[in-house]
Design a protein around this motif. Structure first.
Motif, PDB file in Angstrom:
ATOM      1  N   HIS A  36       0.834  -1.210   0.000  1.00 21.33           N
ATOM      2  CA  HIS A  36       0.000   0.000   0.000  1.00 21.33           C
ATOM      3  C   HIS A  36       0.864   1.255   0.000  1.00 21.33           C
ATOM      4  N   SER A  37       2.004   1.217   0.696  1.00 18.60           N
ATOM      5  CA  SER A  37       2.901   2.370   0.726  1.00 18.60           C
ATOM      6  C   SER A  37       3.511   2.648  -0.643  1.00 18.60           C
ATOM      7  N   ILE A  38       3.761   1.596  -1.421  1.00 20.08           N
ATOM      8  CA  ILE A  38       4.279   1.797  -2.775  1.00 20.08           C
ATOM      9  C   ILE A  38       3.298   2.628  -3.595  1.00 20.08           C
ATOM     10  N   GLY A  39       2.028   2.253  -3.544  1.00 22.41           N
ATOM     11  CA  GLY A  39       1.026   2.981  -4.303  1.00 22.41           C
ATOM     12  C   GLY A  39       0.821   4.398  -3.805  1.00 22.41           C
ATOM     13  N   ALA A  40       0.789   4.574  -2.477  1.00 30.19           N
ATOM     14  CA  ALA A  40       0.539   5.900  -1.914  1.00 30.19           C
ATOM     15  C   ALA A  40       1.721   6.839  -2.134  1.00 30.19           C
ATOM     16  N   LEU A  41       2.933   6.364  -1.836  1.00 31.00           N
ATOM     17  CA  LEU A  41       4.110   7.204  -2.036  1.00 31.00           C
ATOM     18  C   LEU A  41       4.383   7.443  -3.513  1.00 31.00           C
ATOM     19  N   GLY A  42       4.121   6.429  -4.343  1.00 34.92           N
ATOM     20  CA  GLY A  42       4.357   6.593  -5.779  1.00 34.92           C
ATOM     21  C   GLY A  42       3.530   7.720  -6.369  1.00 34.92           C
ATOM     22  N   LYS A  43       2.280   7.827  -5.934  1.00 31.33           N
ATOM     23  CA  LYS A  43       1.430   8.908  -6.444  1.00 31.33           C
ATOM     24  C   LYS A  43       1.964  10.273  -6.012  1.00 31.33           C
ATOM     25  N   LEU A  44       2.319  10.399  -4.742  1.00 29.00           N
ATOM     26  CA  LEU A  44       2.860  11.670  -4.251  1.00 29.00           C
ATOM     27  C   LEU A  44       4.161  12.024  -4.956  1.00 29.00           C
ATOM     28  N   PHE A  45       4.994  11.016  -5.157  1.00 35.40           N
ATOM     29  CA  PHE A  45       6.298  11.267  -5.757  1.00 35.40           C
ATOM     30  C   PHE A  45       6.192  11.709  -7.209  1.00 35.40           C
ATOM     31  N   TYR A  46       5.343  11.034  -8.000  1.00 30.57           N
ATOM     32  CA  TYR A  46       5.322  11.400  -9.418  1.00 30.57           C
ATOM     33  C   TYR A  46       4.650  12.763  -9.638  1.00 30.57           C
ATOM     34  N   GLU A  47       3.777  13.166  -8.708  1.00 33.30           N
ATOM     35  CA  GLU A  47       3.227  14.521  -8.812  1.00 33.30           C
ATOM     36  C   GLU A  47       4.301  15.568  -8.526  1.00 33.30           C
ATOM     37  N   ILE A  48       5.234  15.243  -7.622  1.00 32.01           N
ATOM     38  CA  ILE A  48       6.381  16.130  -7.393  1.00 32.01           C
ATOM     39  C   ILE A  48       7.264  16.173  -8.629  1.00 32.01           C
ATOM     40  N   ASN A  49       7.500  15.014  -9.224  1.00 31.40           N
ATOM     41  CA  ASN A  49       8.378  14.938 -10.401  1.00 31.40           C
ATOM     42  C   ASN A  49       7.842  15.748 -11.571  1.00 31.40           C
ATOM     43  N   GLU A  50       6.536  15.839 -11.688  1.00 33.03           N
ATOM     44  CA  GLU A  50       5.960  16.564 -12.823  1.00 33.03           C
ATOM     45  C   GLU A  50       6.078  18.080 -12.666  1.00 33.03           C
ATOM     46  N   ASN A  51       6.628  18.530 -11.544  1.00 32.94           N
ATOM     47  CA  ASN A  51       6.813  19.972 -11.335  1.00 32.94           C
ATOM     48  C   ASN A  51       8.280  20.362 -11.185  1.00 32.94           C
ATOM     49  N   VAL A  52       9.190  19.482 -11.609  1.00 31.05           N
ATOM     50  CA  VAL A  52      10.615  19.802 -11.484  1.00 31.05           C
ATOM     51  C   VAL A  52      11.025  20.812 -12.554  1.00 31.05           C
ATOM     52  N   ASP A  53      12.120  21.481 -12.288  1.00 30.85           N
ATOM     53  CA  ASP A  53      12.712  22.396 -13.265  1.00 30.85           C
ATOM     54  C   ASP A  53      13.380  21.562 -14.357  1.00 30.85           C
ATOM     55  N   MET A  54      12.941  21.732 -15.595  1.00 35.21           N
ATOM     56  CA  MET A  54      13.425  20.908 -16.690  1.00 35.21           C
ATOM     57  C   MET A  54      14.725  21.415 -17.307  1.00 35.21           C
ATOM     58  N   ARG A  55      15.235  22.545 -16.884  1.00 29.77           N
ATOM     59  CA  ARG A  55      16.457  23.071 -17.495  1.00 29.77           C
ATOM     60  C   ARG A  55      17.678  22.184 -17.253  1.00 29.77           C
ATOM     61  N   PRO A  78      18.167  15.183  -7.378  1.00 33.84           N
ATOM     62  CA  PRO A  78      18.566  16.186  -6.378  1.00 33.84           C
ATOM     63  C   PRO A  78      17.502  17.242  -6.099  1.00 33.84           C
ATOM     64  N   GLN A  79      16.658  17.540  -7.080  1.00 32.27           N
ATOM     65  CA  GLN A  79      15.612  18.543  -6.871  1.00 32.27           C
ATOM     66  C   GLN A  79      14.491  18.037  -5.967  1.00 32.27           C
ATOM     67  N   VAL A  80      14.142  16.772  -6.127  1.00 33.24           N
ATOM     68  CA  VAL A  80      12.946  16.242  -5.470  1.00 33.24           C
ATOM     69  C   VAL A  80      13.245  15.440  -4.213  1.00 33.24           C
ATOM     70  N   LEU A  81      14.513  15.088  -3.969  1.00 31.95           N
ATOM     71  CA  LEU A  81      14.824  14.206  -2.842  1.00 31.95           C
ATOM     72  C   LEU A  81      14.385  14.765  -1.495  1.00 31.95           C
ATOM     73  N   PRO A  82      14.574  16.064  -1.188  1.00 35.53           N
ATOM     74  CA  PRO A  82      14.080  16.560   0.108  1.00 35.53           C
ATOM     75  C   PRO A  82      12.577  16.367   0.291  1.00 35.53           C
ATOM     76  N   ASN A  83      11.799  16.622  -0.765  1.00 36.92           N
ATOM     77  CA  ASN A  83      10.353  16.401  -0.669  1.00 36.92           C
ATOM     78  C   ASN A  83      10.016  14.919  -0.577  1.00 36.92           C
ATOM     79  N   PHE A  84      10.777  14.085  -1.266  1.00 37.85           N
ATOM     80  CA  PHE A  84      10.585  12.642  -1.150  1.00 37.85           C
ATOM     81  C   PHE A  84      10.759  12.208   0.307  1.00 37.85           C
ATOM     82  N   MET A  85      11.819  12.682   0.949  1.00 38.37           N
ATOM     83  CA  MET A  85      12.076  12.303   2.334  1.00 38.37           C
ATOM     84  C   MET A  85      10.999  12.857   3.260  1.00 38.37           C
TER      85      MET A  85
END
Length: 318
Positions: free
Chosen positions: A194-213, A235-242
């Motif tokens: 269940h944690s895979i599904g819950a964290l995966g959703k939160l994580f990929y929503e963070i990934n879709e807002n990263v700086d693409m430069r 490196p951009q998303v790891l703090p939010n992942f944690m």
């Protein structure tokens, strides 16, 4: 007053009247909707009361009567139960057999039974969260629209994570209990999936807002997908992942307690037995330990999140 001013004043008055009528109509609809909802809720409760042999409303005034048996005759028995110290009220029954639960480590040194059970519950939460984090991170990068060009691959991964979080942990645990038997292992698998599904959703929503430069820069010098994710996106998303992972640990500690009550091991099982048997001192000791543990986990995770995400993220912008 000129004609134009008169026309403007009349138009303003008409707009104000129209706004008041619309507001009154909206309030009327809101009151009607709330009234219908209350009627439907009362009718549903009445139907449930009749379908379950009645007496729910008759017994409603006695809903807090169970607190009477939670009050121990000797409040010191709560501490004795918590630290497995013999009680002077022990007459050979299970209600006061506190020393029998000791977990001896070496010689006369022992861990109180409830502390050992609480450690089991926390370990279930930590291991299941670790499993969820390890699998959710790669799945989240694959599911992100801006990072994975293949729509078919994104669709498969998203649907898979939705499937994992679609079922409550207790249902998944019941399925795996038939395979690996009742115990912490089934709870770890259930909460981990269940944690895979819950964290995966939160994580990929963070990934879709990263700086693409940074991603575009690495792409320009010929970096492959794994290298771009590793050096530009992670490196951009790891703090939010944690941060979200620490929040999930708090949730999983509570879930592990519930899982224990249905055979998943840990403190939840003992709490269920103490409540069902009416052991007031033991129940209060378990509740006290559980509350203290959850409070400490919440405080520690909040402190660690601030260190990871930086204090500025929690301050209001000027």
């Amino acid at each position: 007053m000129t004609a134009s001013a008169t026309i403007h004043s009349e138009a303003t008055r008409q707009q104000a009247d129209a706004w008041r009528r619309q507001t009154s109509l909206r309030r009327c609809y809101t009151a009607l909707g709330v009234g219908l909802l209350l009627v439907a809720m009362c009718a549903t409760m009445w139907f449930a009361d009749e379908a379950n042999a009645g007496h729910f409303f008759d017994r409603l005034p006695h809903i807090l009567d169970f607190l009477s048996w939670l009050v121990p005759k000797d409040w010191n028995d709560v501490w004795r139960a918590l630290f497995d110290i013999a009680s002077p009220h022990d007459k050979g029954t299970q209600e006061f057999n506190f020393p029998l639960g000791r977990v001896y480590i070496w010689g006369g040194f022992y861990i109180p039974e409830y502390f050992e059970l609480m450690l089991t519950t926390v370990n279930v939460a930590l291991v299941s969260t670790f499993i969820g984090f390890v699998f959710a991170v790669p799945f989240s990068f694959i599911a992100a629209r801006n990072l994975t060009p293949s729509p078919i691959l994104r669709l498969i991964v998203k649907r898979f994570m939705e499937l994992l979080r679609a079922f409550p942990e207790i249902v998944i645990a019941g399925l795996f209990a038939a395979i690996v038997s009742i115990g912490p292992v089934a709870a770890i698998i259930a909460i981990g999936l269940h944690s895979i599904g819950a964290l995966g959703k939160l994580f990929y929503e963070i990934n879709e807002n990263v700086d693409m430069r940074p991603e575009e820069g690495l792409r320009a010098v010929g970096a492959n997908w794994i290298e771009r994710v590793r050096f530009a996106d992670l490196p951009q998303v790891l703090p939010n992942f944690m941060s979200y992972t620490l929040l999930r640990i708090e949730i999983n500690v509570r879930i592990s307690t519930i899982m224990g009550a249905v055979g998943g091991g840990g403190i939840g099982e003992e709490l269920k037995l103490s409540i069902s048997r009416g052991f007031g001192a033991k129940t209060l000791a378990l509740v006290l330990l559980l509350f203290t543990t959850i409070f400490l986990v919440d405080q520690f995770s909040a402190w660690l999140r601030r260190k990871l995400v930086r204090e500025q993220a929690f301050l209001m912008s000027a």
